[in-house]
Structures are given as structure tokens and as C-alpha cells.
Scaffold this active site. Structure first.
Site, PDB file in Angstrom:
ATOM      1  N   GLU A 165      50.912  31.135  42.791  1.00 46.57           N
ATOM      2  CA  GLU A 165      51.196  32.222  43.733  1.00 46.57           C
ATOM      3  C   GLU A 165      50.092  33.270  43.699  1.00 46.57           C
ATOM      4  OE1 GLU A 165      53.213  30.998  41.388  1.00 46.57           O
ATOM      5  OE2 GLU A 165      55.327  31.283  41.877  1.00 46.57           O
TER       6      GLU A 165
ATOM      7  N   GLU B 246      63.907  35.370  30.186  1.00 47.65           N
ATOM      8  CA  GLU B 246      62.785  34.477  29.871  1.00 47.65           C
ATOM      9  C   GLU B 246      62.562  34.433  28.363  1.00 47.65           C
ATOM     10  OE1 GLU B 246      59.298  33.597  32.740  1.00 47.65           O
ATOM     11  OE2 GLU B 246      58.393  34.925  31.262  1.00 47.65           O
TER      12      GLU B 246
ATOM     13  N   HIS C 263      79.214  50.633  45.315  1.00 47.60           N
ATOM     14  CA  HIS C 263      79.712  50.220  46.629  1.00 47.60           C
ATOM     15  C   HIS C 263      79.438  48.739  46.872  1.00 47.60           C
ATOM     16  CE1 HIS C 263      80.494  54.433  47.534  1.00 47.60           C
ATOM     17  NE2 HIS C 263      79.407  54.656  46.826  1.00 47.60           N
TER      18      HIS C 263
ATOM     19  N   LYS D 180      57.423  23.989  38.077  1.00 46.83           N
ATOM     20  CA  LYS D 180      56.037  24.155  38.539  1.00 46.83           C
ATOM     21  C   LYS D 180      55.403  22.801  38.804  1.00 46.83           C
ATOM     22  CE  LYS D 180      54.886  28.372  35.923  1.00 46.83           C
ATOM     23  NZ  LYS D 180      54.047  28.943  34.877  1.00 46.83           N
TER      24      LYS D 180
ATOM     25  N   GLY E  84      53.242  37.558  28.639  1.00 44.36           N
ATOM     26  CA  GLY E  84      53.208  38.114  29.993  1.00 44.36           C
ATOM     27  C   GLY E  84      54.227  39.228  30.182  1.00 44.36           C
ATOM     28  N   ARG E  85      55.460  38.986  29.731  1.00 43.98           N
ATOM     29  CA  ARG E  85      56.521  39.981  29.955  1.00 43.98           C
ATOM     30  C   ARG E  85      56.433  41.151  28.988  1.00 43.98           C
ATOM     31  NH1 ARG E  85      58.063  35.072  28.389  1.00 43.98           N
ATOM     32  NH2 ARG E  85      59.126  34.770  26.410  1.00 43.98           N
TER      33      ARG E  85
ATOM     34  N   LYS F  94      47.522  36.394  33.432  1.00 44.19           N
ATOM     35  CA  LYS F  94      47.140  36.062  32.052  1.00 44.19           C
ATOM     36  C   LYS F  94      46.365  34.750  32.024  1.00 44.19           C
ATOM     37  CE  LYS F  94      49.102  35.063  27.518  1.00 44.19           C
ATOM     38  NZ  LYS F  94      50.277  35.062  26.648  1.00 44.19           N
TER      39      LYS F  94
HETATM   40  O1  F6P Z   1      56.338  31.421  35.259  1.00 42.28           O
HETATM   41  C1  F6P Z   1      56.452  32.190  34.133  1.00 42.28           C
HETATM   42  C2  F6P Z   1      55.195  32.945  33.786  1.00 42.28           C
HETATM   43  O2  F6P Z   1      54.429  32.159  32.958  1.00 42.28           O
HETATM   44  C3  F6P Z   1      55.560  34.265  33.146  1.00 42.28           C
HETATM   45  O3  F6P Z   1      55.876  34.150  31.818  1.00 42.28           O
HETATM   46  C4  F6P Z   1      54.343  35.056  33.443  1.00 42.28           C
HETATM   47  O4  F6P Z   1      54.556  36.425  33.247  1.00 42.28           O
HETATM   48  C5  F6P Z   1      54.102  34.665  34.871  1.00 42.28           C
HETATM   49  O5  F6P Z   1      54.410  33.294  34.914  1.00 42.28           O
HETATM   50  C6  F6P Z   1      52.725  34.921  35.393  1.00 42.28           C
HETATM   51  O6  F6P Z   1      51.771  34.275  34.642  1.00 42.28           O
HETATM   52  P1  F6P Z   1      50.253  34.703  34.709  1.00 42.28           P
HETATM   53  O7  F6P Z   1      50.133  36.110  34.256  1.00 42.28           O
HETATM   54  O8  F6P Z   1      49.529  33.748  33.822  1.00 42.28           O
HETATM   55  O9  F6P Z   1      49.797  34.566  36.146  1.00 42.28           O
END
Ligand code: F6P
Length: 520
Positions: free
Chosen positions: A208, A348, A379, A489, A262-263, A202
Site C-alpha cells: 500500500e 497485533e 448515541h 499478504k 512498527g506499532r 519500516k
Molecule cells: O501488516 C502489518 C505491518 O507489518 C505492521 O506491523 C506495520 O506497522 C505495517 O505493516 C507497516 O509496515 P511498514 O512500516 O514496514 O510499511
């Protein structure tokens, strides 16, 4: 807030209900099962094994009324700014509305743009699936490497695992974690000449995702040659300028807006990889199923609304009975990722400690969610569910039809799901051998999907989105921000500099020792 008459009544009702075993409620309330079973969109939800009596249910529904769930729902669908700390609406419902809808985000029409992106996605999906859009060497794509994390990963991963063909024409791989082992596993066995990389972020600033995207570009170029990877790259982002700066061609950037959390984003272009892997009709089915749940949520009275009643059952346990955990156990291997998906969606969204007005919340908010597929979980952690010192409500999920594999497995699987819910509730007395004693009276819900289709999966996810929203309204918190992820972060950047040999500020002795031990 927690001392309003409606909250006080809910807690009093829960205190009273604590005295009656759930099982006894069936005897006292002959219509209990009917009254607490809800059907919508191919889903059947049984809340009769929850720990509330008729009076408890009434108090819960009155709480929803008193907290203004109906008005909040109207504001949500109207595209008002419900995410106050970020000044945004939360309009994921616009993404799954049928063509011709007229959603507005803070007054601005958005449905036309949503449809334009959907059309562009559909064209691209057709081009990739037909082989028209192929790689640099002219070969068709046989794999999509989906790069993204959090909401840019969990939804697509869940949808793919739930609906994927056993032998797909185009396979999907996912790289979310920054641990290089994830990237290595994601590309293992893939041919760069036949791999499309879809970078989903987003913000297009996520550490990452950008690192994995750089690794993917290098992996492609190592085979195709420097500067030859363009036709293998696509991006999905609400920040197309940044995607462009990363080097992705403008016509390969599929956009969505900042009013999509995002979620809550799998319905947007974030679902592009799934649409490629599953085909466009499946993606449309997913949207249609979620859209049907939106309609149910908007139109059903509170006491007949599946998302509202599920939220109230969870809140009854959380706030009425002080239960801080909840297990989610899908008796469906294809839904094994659903507990992880819910961890982000619920924790979240509602893992918050201040109200909409910025005051400390004076009662508990989101429960911690965990789970795994049944029967595997039986289990592992079910021992604690049956005999642990804490009472942990369980949400069971099962499929009625279309079981795969050996025919005899269907009944074994379903028998286990049904029996576990029964065992948790009825227990078994054994005073002579305390270790064999099952206290019982442990609540559960049972959600049955008639079959697992794109439509029911869409409805299942949307059900939980709206359930999470309703809880946020009851707790008077902002379910659509996520400031709690920020501090870590920021500190990670400082620590990274130090691990790379740079100077840093002082830390506590434990942190300093770890940095010293690992720096290179
Ligand atoms: O670290 C949380 C977050 O901001 C989530 O809410 C989001 O889905 C994820 O990181 C990834 O963010 P992006 O889509 O901006 O890479």
C-alpha cells in the site's frame, strides 16, 4: 500454563468476586478508592470500579509476581531479545530517553545513533519550518503528505489529531489505505509546489505504501516536471537501501533500527511529519512524557505501577471473568483515534495463540478492542454496554483542564463521562418494565489526564505500550511479532495477478466467483 497456582488463584478469586456487586465492594473496603487510584506523569487512573475485591487485586498482583513481570521488564529495558521469533530486542524506550542514555540492543550500544538521527530530524524540521528547505520552485512547504500504514501511520495520525493547532502553518495529510479514494482525499486542495511527501515504511516493501508513494511522486511530477520532485521527497525507514532504490536522496532518508516495532515506532523518525507540523519542542515533549512513563514503569513496585495495574484489571476481566471485548471511550475529541491506535497496539501485539515456546496457549489472550469518542459513542454502541447480553468493560479517558470551544461544553462533556461510568456500575432496577431495567455491575476504569499536552499524550501512549507488554508476559506470548498478517499478504499477490488477467492456482468456489466477477 493456565494451571499454575497463581493463575488458579486468580481465577478462583475472580469466581468469588463475581458474586459481589462492584458497588458493594466500596462499602466493604473503605480505602478502596485510594488503594485503587494511581497517579503518574500527569495521569490519574481510577481502577476502583473494576470487578475485583481486595482479595482479587492481591491475587492479580501475585500473578504478576509469579509470572516474572519484574524480570521480564528488566530484560526488556536491557535490550535482550524479547521478540524471539524475529530474534530482536524491543527497545522503543531508547528512542525517548534523554541525551546521554546508554541503551543497548542485544549488547550493542544504540543511544548515540538514536541521538544522531534525532539531531538530523531536528535540523530538517527547522529547515522545513523556517522555509530554508523549500520545494523545487523555491516556495516554502505548507503541507506534509505522510504516507505509511499500520504502525507507520496510526501513531503519527493520533499525535497530529491530538495536538494539532486549529490553523496550522504547515498542515499534515495522511494516506494509508490502498483505496485510491484515500490518496485522492489526501491531496485534494494541496499545491504540489508547496507539499513535502514523507514516505514512512519500516520495511519499505509494504504494498500500500509503495503504491501511494508512486502516486505521490507522479502527482508531484505532473506539476513540477519529470525528475524535479527530489526536494519534495523524504523517507523514514529501517531499510534505507530500499528507500534509496525508490529514488529518495540519501540525506533525506531518516532511519531507525529493526528493534523498533512498527506499532512502537512513533518515537522514532516515524514521528518526523508530526515534528514538522507541531514543531520540535512538541515532539521533544512527547518523548519526555513517554520517557517519564518508562521511568515510572521501571521503578514503581508492581502494585503501584500504572501499566501493571491496568494490565491486571484487563486480565482479570479477560481471563478471570471470560470477557472477550473491551471498549475504550475517550471523552476528548482530540483522542478520537485512540481506540484505533489501541487496536493495532494490543491486537497485533497480543492477538496470539502460541506461547514463547511455540506451544498452543491454553487460555484466552488479547481482548478485541473497540471504541469511539464520547459523547458520540453514547448515541451508538452504549445501548449494548448498558443492556446487552455481554458484559463489556469500558476504559473511560477524560481531560481535566484546557477544554476548547464554548465554555459550557466542558462540564457537559465531563458530566456525561462520569455519569456513564456510574450508570454502568450502579444500574437501575425496574422489574415492572424489563426493557427499562439496567443490570449494572458493569466494570470500567477512569483515566484522567490533567491536560492534553505532548507530555501527557506521550505518557498515555507509553502507559498502554507497557500495559500491553505486561499482558504478553502474563500470557507468555511474543508481543512483538505479527506473523498473523502474512498469509493474507501472500494470497493478495496471487489474487492480484488473477484480477490483472493472469493465471492462478485453484481456489474455493466462493473465492473463484469473486475473482471472476471482478477481474479486468
Ligand atoms: O501488516 C502489518 C505491518 O507489518 C505492521 O506491523 C506495520 O506497522 C505495517 O505493516 C507497516 O509496515 P511498514 O512500516 O514496514 O510499511
Amino acid at each position: 500454563m493456565a494451571d499454575t497456582p497463581a493463575w488458579t488463584a486468580l481465577k478462583a478469586a475472580a469466581r468469588a468476586d463475581r458474586q459481589t456487586p462492584i458497588r458493594a465492594l466500596f462499602e466493604a473496603e473503605p480505602d478502596r478508592l485510594d488503594g485503587l487510584t494511581f497517579e503518574a506523569c500527569g495521569l490519574r487512573l481510577d481502577l476502583s470500579k473494576q470487578p475485583w475485591s481486595r482479595e482479587g487485586v492481591t491475587a492479580a498482583v501475585e500473578l504478576a509476581q509469579a509470572c516474572g513481570v519484574e524480570a521480564a521488564r528488566a530484560r526488556l529495558f536491557a535490550g535482550e531479545i524479547v521478540n524471539r521469533t524475529e530474534g530482536r530486542p524491543a527497545l522503543h524506550m531508547a528512542l525517548r530517553a534523554p541525551a546521554g542514555a546508554d541503551f543497548r540492543a542485544a549488547g550493542q550500544p544504540v543511544s548515540e545513533e538514536v541521538e544522531d538521527v534525532r539531531d538530523a530530524m531536528q535540523d530538517f524540521v527547522a529547515a522545513v519550518r523556517s522555509g530554508m528547505a523549500g520545494g523545487a520552485t523555491g516556495k516554502p512547504f505548507k503541507a506534509v503528505l505522510h504516507i505509511g500504514i499500520g504502525g507507520s501511520d496510526l501513531g503519527p495520525r493520533l499525535v497530529w489529531e491530538a495536538l494539532r493547532p486549529l490553523n496550522p502553518d504547515i498542515q499534515l495529510r495522511f494516506a494509508a489505505n490502498i483505496d485510491g479514494a484515500e490518496f485522492a482525499a489526501a491531496v485534494a486542495g494541496l499545491d504540489p509546489e508547496q507539499t513535502l511527501v514523507v514516505v514512512v515504511s519500516k520495511t519499505f516493501t509494504t504494498q500500500e505504501t509503495l503504491a501511494n508513494a508512486r502516486a505521490a511522486k507522479a502527482w508531484l511530477e505532473a506539476r513540477l516536471g519529470k525528475g524535479k520532485a527530489d526536494s519534495h521527497l523524504a523517507a523514514v525507514s529501517a531499510n534505507p537501501a530500499e528507500a534509496g532504490r525508490f529514488g529518495i536522496a540519501e540525506d533525506r532518508v531518516f532511519t531507525f533500527r529493526d528493534w523498533v516495532g512498527g506499532r512502537y515506532s512513533v518515537w522514532s523518525a516515524v514521528g518526523l511529519s508530526c515534528a514538522i507540523g507541531l514543531g520540535w519542542p512538541a515532539f521533544e515533549g512527547l518523548l519526555a512524557g513517554a520517557g517519564a512513563m518508562d521511568e515510572h514503569f521501571q521503578t514503581a513496585p508492581l502494585d503501584a505501577s500504572m501499566p501493571v495495574m491496568l494490565a491486571l484489571a484487563h486480565v482479570f476481566n479477560r481471563n478471570g471473568l471470560d470477557r472477550p471485548l473491551r471498549a475504550v471511550v475517550p471523552y476528548a475529541r482530540r483522542l478520537a483515534l485512540f481506540p484505533s491506535y489501541l487496536q493495532q497496539l494490543e491486537m497485533e501485539s497480543n492477538g496470539k495463540r502460541v506461547t514463547q515456546a511455540g506451544q498452543p496457549v491454553d487460555q484466552a489472550t488479547a481482548a478485541a478492542v473497540f471504541g469511539d469518542a464520547g459523547t458520540n459513542g453514547q448515541h451508538a454502541f452504549f445501548q449494548l454496554l448498558h443492556q446487552g447480553a455481554d458484559i463489556i468493560p469500558v476504559d473511560f479517558i477524560a481531560l481535566a483542564q484546557d477544554h476548547e470551544g464554548p465554555a459550557e461544553h466542558r462540564n457537559i462533556l465531563l458530566a456525561n463521562a462520569i455519569a456513564q461510568a456510574e450508570a454502568l456500575m450502579i444500574g437501575q432496577e425496574n422489574l415492572a418494565e424489563p426493557h427499562r431495567h439496567f443490570p449494572g455491575n458493569r466494570p470500567s476504569s477512569f483515566l484522567l489526564l490533567e491536560r492534553l499536552t505532548p507530555e501527557t499524550l506521550g505518557a498515555l501512549i507509553a502507559l498502554h505500550e507497557h500495559k500491553t507488554f505486561v499482558e504478553g508476559v502474563l500470557w507468555d506470548i511474543d508481543s512483538f511479532d505479527q506473523w498473523g498478517v502474512e498469509l493474507g499478504k501472500v494470497l493478495a499477490k496471487t489474487v492480484l495477478r488473477e484480477l490483472d488477467g493472469g493465471d492462478g492456482p485453484g481456489h474455493d468456489p466462493s473465492t473463484t466467483a469473486l475473482i471472476a466477477r471482478l477481474a479486468r
